[in-house]
Design an enzyme around this catalytic site. Sequence first.
Site, PDB file in Angstrom:
ATOM      1  CB  CYS A 122     -93.681  19.327 -70.982  1.00 52.37           C
ATOM      2  SG  CYS A 122     -94.441  20.165 -72.205  1.00 52.37           S
ATOM      3  CB  CYS A 228     -97.050  17.108 -72.227  1.00 55.06           C
ATOM      4  SG  CYS A 228     -97.884  15.909 -71.335  1.00 55.06           S
TER       5      CYS A 228
END
Length: 246
Positions: A122, A228
């Site tokens: 991420c 994320c």
Amino acid sequence: MAYDTLDRPKSLAARLDAELRHAHPTTVIEAAVEQFGDKLALVSSFGAESAVLLHLAAQVKKDIPVLFLETGMLFGQTLDYRKTLAAHLGLTDVRDLRPHYQDLATADPKNDLWKTDTDACCHIRKVLPLDRAIADFDAWITGRKRFHGGDRLSLPVVEQADGKVKFNPLANWGKAELDAYAAEHQLPAHPLVAQGFPSIGCWPCTQPVEEGEDVRAGRWKGLDKTECGIHVARAPGAVVNLGGDI
């Protein structure tokens, strides 16, 4: 409504939140545009609930810069939806943010980092591209809502993070308000919603949600991870391990 642009982001965010915490999302967006003008961006995943915020923003400023994180791992349906929805709403400045080739070549040469370190994946595919793009802006709009639970339960309408002012116009809205607005304005739905995806990210880490589960239960299922990283406050100068032996 006018504010001193020399205010520190934290004090400015606190004053704006006090004034806008019960305001309609359109009023929040109008205040953001009035305060920051061309130094304001909107970040959208073009996911399951994105059409509502994008439609609201388009009514205020069709040329607002919309930042879309094209991670290279998105569902094909999301990429198609990004094009059709932007055209449908008349948005004229949608920017695709992609990870740098060097970051991928160094940290994820086989495109399989998600199997061993989702945080690092991420980071190079979302956090770093957004950090580079958002540097040109003083404030940004997000689509987060309190009803998604987790760390979002106490989400303010306006906040300060990493030196930027962040507006969360939909913080107060629940699913009923979102569905009603989408129906009223006949907004096209993301095609994966009908297949049981109420929250949609990258294909390796997104699964359908079972009946009775949380809206975001299909994101990083089975892992101790709910965000994320783009909405996680970081200490100044913080360094994130990109995976491997870096």
